[in-house]
Design an enzyme around this catalytic site. Structure first.
Site, mmCIF file in Angstrom:
data_model
loop_
_atom_site.group_PDB
_atom_site.id
_atom_site.type_symbol
_atom_site.label_atom_id
_atom_site.label_comp_id
_atom_site.label_asym_id
_atom_site.label_seq_id
_atom_site.Cartn_x
_atom_site.Cartn_y
_atom_site.Cartn_z
ATOM 1 N N CYS A 54 0.834 -1.215 0.000
ATOM 2 C CA CYS A 54 0.000 0.000 0.000
ATOM 3 C C CYS A 54 0.865 1.261 0.000
ATOM 4 O O CYS A 54 1.646 1.497 0.938
ATOM 5 C CB CYS A 54 -0.928 -0.065 1.207
ATOM 6 N N CYS A 57 0.727 3.548 2.961
ATOM 7 C CA CYS A 57 1.414 3.020 4.155
ATOM 8 C C CYS A 57 2.906 3.320 4.075
ATOM 9 O O CYS A 57 3.537 3.650 5.084
ATOM 10 C CB CYS A 57 1.210 1.509 4.270
ATOM 11 N N ARG A 286 20.365 7.747 39.632
ATOM 12 C CA ARG A 286 19.308 6.822 40.066
ATOM 13 C C ARG A 286 19.567 5.400 39.573
ATOM 14 O O ARG A 286 20.548 4.800 39.931
ATOM 15 C CB ARG A 286 17.928 7.331 39.658
ATOM 16 N N TRP A 293 17.496 -0.375 46.314
ATOM 17 C CA TRP A 293 16.723 0.000 47.507
ATOM 18 C C TRP A 293 15.309 -0.579 47.412
ATOM 19 O O TRP A 293 14.794 -1.149 48.369
ATOM 20 C CB TRP A 293 16.614 1.523 47.626
ATOM 21 N N HIS A 297 13.495 -3.083 50.049
ATOM 22 C CA HIS A 297 12.242 -2.782 50.758
ATOM 23 C C HIS A 297 11.172 -3.807 50.400
ATOM 24 O O HIS A 297 10.399 -4.229 51.263
ATOM 25 C CB HIS A 297 11.746 -1.377 50.409
ATOM 26 N N HIS A 331 29.172 2.784 54.909
ATOM 27 C CA HIS A 331 28.177 3.458 55.757
ATOM 28 C C HIS A 331 27.058 2.503 56.145
ATOM 29 O O HIS A 331 26.622 2.455 57.282
ATOM 30 C CB HIS A 331 27.557 4.646 55.013
ATOM 31 N N SER A 355 14.119 3.245 58.193
ATOM 32 C CA SER A 355 14.777 4.353 58.901
ATOM 33 C C SER A 355 16.250 4.446 58.498
ATOM 34 O O SER A 355 16.818 5.535 58.431
ATOM 35 C CB SER A 355 14.593 4.231 60.418
ATOM 36 N N ASN A 358 16.294 6.334 55.392
ATOM 37 C CA ASN A 358 16.102 7.762 55.694
ATOM 38 C C ASN A 358 17.372 8.406 56.229
ATOM 39 O O ASN A 358 17.630 9.592 55.985
ATOM 40 C CB ASN A 358 14.945 7.957 56.670
ATOM 41 N N LYS A 380 16.540 14.599 47.557
ATOM 42 C CA LYS A 380 16.355 13.694 48.692
ATOM 43 C C LYS A 380 15.320 14.278 49.655
ATOM 44 O O LYS A 380 15.329 15.476 49.931
ATOM 45 C CB LYS A 380 17.679 13.506 49.430
HETATM 46 C C1 LIG Z 1 22.407 0.269 50.580
HETATM 47 C C2 LIG Z 1 22.689 1.588 49.894
HETATM 48 C C3 LIG Z 1 23.494 2.533 50.487
HETATM 49 C C4 LIG Z 1 23.762 3.758 49.839
HETATM 50 N N1 LIG Z 1 24.611 4.650 50.422
HETATM 51 C C5 LIG Z 1 24.936 5.796 49.749
HETATM 52 C C6 LIG Z 1 25.887 6.720 50.281
HETATM 53 O O1 LIG Z 1 26.438 6.474 51.360
HETATM 54 N N2 LIG Z 1 26.179 7.839 49.556
HETATM 55 C C7 LIG Z 1 25.594 8.102 48.344
HETATM 56 O O2 LIG Z 1 25.889 9.118 47.726
HETATM 57 N N3 LIG Z 1 24.685 7.251 47.822
HETATM 58 C C8 LIG Z 1 24.349 6.115 48.486
HETATM 59 N N4 LIG Z 1 23.452 5.232 47.950
HETATM 60 C C9 LIG Z 1 22.699 5.649 46.764
HETATM 61 C C10 LIG Z 1 21.531 6.561 47.191
HETATM 62 O O3 LIG Z 1 20.951 6.120 48.411
HETATM 63 C C11 LIG Z 1 20.399 6.596 46.162
HETATM 64 O O4 LIG Z 1 20.073 5.277 45.816
HETATM 65 C C12 LIG Z 1 20.741 7.365 44.908
HETATM 66 O O5 LIG Z 1 21.165 8.660 45.249
HETATM 67 C C13 LIG Z 1 19.503 7.477 43.993
HETATM 68 O O6 LIG Z 1 18.491 8.156 44.687
HETATM 69 P P1 LIG Z 1 16.979 8.144 44.318
HETATM 70 O O7 LIG Z 1 16.486 9.530 44.221
HETATM 71 O O8 LIG Z 1 16.745 7.304 43.119
HETATM 72 O O9 LIG Z 1 16.234 7.472 45.562
HETATM 73 P P2 LIG Z 1 16.725 6.285 46.448
HETATM 74 O O10 LIG Z 1 17.287 6.809 47.723
HETATM 75 O O11 LIG Z 1 17.570 5.361 45.661
HETATM 76 O O12 LIG Z 1 15.365 5.556 46.795
HETATM 77 C C14 LIG Z 1 14.642 4.820 45.828
HETATM 78 C C15 LIG Z 1 13.175 5.051 46.077
HETATM 79 O O13 LIG Z 1 12.836 4.515 47.357
HETATM 80 C C16 LIG Z 1 11.854 5.333 47.989
HETATM 81 N N5 LIG Z 1 12.400 5.728 49.290
HETATM 82 C C17 LIG Z 1 13.152 6.805 49.602
HETATM 83 N N6 LIG Z 1 13.446 6.783 50.912
HETATM 84 C C18 LIG Z 1 12.875 5.683 51.432
HETATM 85 C C19 LIG Z 1 12.812 5.129 52.735
HETATM 86 N N7 LIG Z 1 13.377 5.720 53.791
HETATM 87 N N8 LIG Z 1 12.139 3.974 52.913
HETATM 88 C C20 LIG Z 1 11.535 3.356 51.882
HETATM 89 N N9 LIG Z 1 11.551 3.853 50.630
HETATM 90 C C21 LIG Z 1 12.213 5.002 50.407
HETATM 91 C C22 LIG Z 1 11.582 6.501 47.071
HETATM 92 O O14 LIG Z 1 10.432 6.204 46.308
HETATM 93 C C23 LIG Z 1 12.792 6.519 46.164
HETATM 94 O O15 LIG Z 1 12.496 7.018 44.894
HETATM 95 C C24 LIG Z 1 23.179 4.025 48.575
HETATM 96 C C25 LIG Z 1 22.350 3.065 47.979
HETATM 97 C C26 LIG Z 1 22.114 1.860 48.618
HETATM 98 C C27 LIG Z 1 21.228 0.816 47.945
#
Ligand SMILES: Cc1cc2nc3c(=O)[nH]c(=O)nc-3n(C[C@H](O)[C@H](O)[C@H](O)COP(=O)(O)OP(=O)(O)OC[C@H]3O[C@@H](n4cnc5c(N)ncnc54)[C@H](O)[C@@H]3O)c2cc1C
Length: 492
Positions: A54, A57, A286, A293, A297, A331, A355, A358, A380
């Protein structure tokens, strides 16, 4: 091009060397139609019915491709939203398919949820049908504005990858976490790739990997990752022999990643090469760390009370041994080490992880230069913000120095976490009963049957037994054993 089912093959087909000449829209035919549309993580699909003879198309093709570039393939500007496909009704093989959709002219475009296309076909005249004809897509501009009208979006033909203006913060829409189930799969496959790439499976880290796999076998939110983890566990000694990095082995196995490198833990379509919930506004933000993470969770809200201390250790050791970011793992491990009383309930573990996350968020809020994983479009926050869970807040006082003091209602926080990372996370997922034990156990029982349970290698069996003390030789039997067993302190 003909495609096997699933988006992985689509990515491979549209990516790579031939990118300049390969189409972005995915060619479907009666053989792969259902499987591609069923497996795609995209929330919407467009199917163009056309005929290769066609002329209209052929003229339309560049317009359609211009839009498909935005949504399809590894370089998509907006991946995972609209899967754009086409079916050639001039091919005999597609006769029935085109009839099923009552194709009356070429090109004819339909819009709808992918799974609806994949099911019985459509009844276009029924008002309730979720599949509808696109009545004005005659140029690329018209098609994009039709899509925008229906999605409430503002995609443009000139949008470029990253520096992506169209991302919405995931704090504002609780439903977005549903898309994270695909990121959790991506993060799982990605984690294994990193572990192999960096040759992190050593004598002293094997048990830690086995323990984490045990957790995945039973509690991963994706059925195919549960199944893949079980297969890895059952064949652990073959896939990861103790001497896997020795020079002789390296010759035998491809690209230095060992046998496990040939195994895709979450199935052949994963990793897909892009993130959905965890997509950053820049290429390198990200993604994996967010996906990890979310995986942690989602595990924490799925475990049972008796598994809480085991899960805690498995997660801490996994991060300690296998998370490639040195500062992060240091950490995190410090925070693990500060826990002195063993966890008795899954609630306590889920709240601890929340926590702890957080605390990381708080630190990164203060640190101007995070490790580069932060994303300016996703600043954050102490999580969950009030928009996501107002009931979680008993009180929230902002101090003069800019800090704030939050009194949490822990019951509400836990309720929120279980809803968010439990049911909502998997609400888009296309497998029935993914949270149900029957399906989990069923898949694992199938696997045990197909792999002949007693074949767990001695080394792996020993490691499993060592890792969990109370487990039998097969992690697969773990769940059923746990149900009849009281929590054991020997897991500590
Ligand atoms: C185990 C671990 C340790 C890390 N340590 C460091 C570090 O020391 N320094 C550094 O620069 N980066 C660190 N990172 C990376 C950082 O934490 C983020 O993953 C990265 O900056 C991307 O952030 P984000 O905005 O995608 O959200 P993230 O922090 O990756 O979180 C992913 C999603 O989880 C949800 N979320 C956010 N907070 C919470 C919470 N308290 N409980 C449940 N859900 C939540 C939100 O929807 C968020 O979009 C670490 C990652 C991991 C897995």
């Amino acid at each position: 091009a003909s495609f096997q089912s699933g988006s992985r093959s689509i990515l491979l087909a549209v990516g790579g060397e031939n990118k300049a000449v390969v189409d972005y829209a995915v060619d479907l035919n009666s053989k792969n139609f259902d499987s591609v549309l069923r497996d795609t993580p995209a929330t919407h699909a467009i199917v163009e019915f056309f005929a290769s003879w066609c002329p209209a198309c052929r003229n339309y093709k560049p317009h359609y491709e211009k839009v498909a570039r935005l949504f399809n393939g590894p370089d998509a500007v907006h991946p995972g939203i609209v899967l754009m496909t086409r079916v050639d009704c001039a091919l005999k093989i597609n006769n029935k398919l085109c009839d099923k959709f009552s194709v009356s002219h070429y090109p004819m475009l339909f819009w709808g949820p992918p799974s609806k296309f994949a099911s019985q076909g459509m009844e276009p005249k029924e008002e309730k049908s979720e599949i509808r004809m696109i009545d004005d897509g005659r140029t690329a501009e018209h098609l994009v504005s039709w899509i925008n009208k229906h999605l409430g979006s503002s995609y443009g033909l000139d949008d470029e990858k990253f520096e992506n203006e169209h991302l919405h913060s995931n704090t504002s829409d609780p439903g977005q976490i549903a898309r994270a189930v695909y990121d959790v799969e991506e993060a799982t496959a990605f984690a294994i790739e990193i572990i192999l790439e960096h040759k992190m499976i050593k004598q002293h880290t094997r048990v830690s990997l086995i323990k984490f796999l045990q957790l995945l076998v039973v509690h991963h939110p994706s059925k195919r990752c549960r199944k893949g983890s079980a297969e890895v566990l059952v064949n652990f000694d073959d896939l990861c022999p103790p001497d896997m990095w020795s020079p002789d082995k390296q010759e035998v196995v491809s690209d230095g990643k060992g046998m496990l490198g040939n195994f895709q833990i979450c199935g052949k379509e994963v990793p897909r090469g892009y993130w959905m919930f965890c997509r950053g506004s820049k290429n390198d933000t990200r993604g994996f760390s967010c996906g990890l993470w979310v995986l942690l969770h989602s595990l924490s809200v799925r475990i049972e009370d008796g598994e809480s201390q085991f899960a805690f250790r498995a997660v801490c050791d996994f991060i300690h041994n296998f998370f490639i970011c040195e500062d992060c793992r240091r950490h995190f491990y410090q925070m693990c080490s500060s826990v002195t009383v063993p966890f008795n309930t899954s609630r306590d573990f889920a709240l601890w992880l929340w926590s702890t996350h957080n605390k990381v968020n708080k630190r990164l809020m203060k640190e101007k230069a995070s490790l580069g994983t932060g994303d300016p479009k996703f600043p954050k926050v102490i999580w969950p913000p009030k928009q996501l869970c107002s009931l979680c807040y008993l009180s929230h006082n902002r101090r003069e120095n800019g800090t704030s003091q939050i009194d949490w209602d822990m019951n509400e926080v836990y309720k929120f976490l279980t809803g968010y990372y439990g049911k909502t996370l998997t609400s888009l997922y296309k497998e029935k009963g993914h949270l149900g034990d029957e399906v989990t156990d069923g898949a694992i029982v199938d696997l045990v049957a197909s792999t002949n349970a007693v074949v767990v290698p001695v080394g792996a069996a020993l490691a499993i037994a060592l890792a969990s003390c109370a487990f039998g030789a097969l992690a697969c039997c773990w769940r059923s054993q746990q149900k009849t067993r009281k929590p054991r302190r020997s897991w500590n």
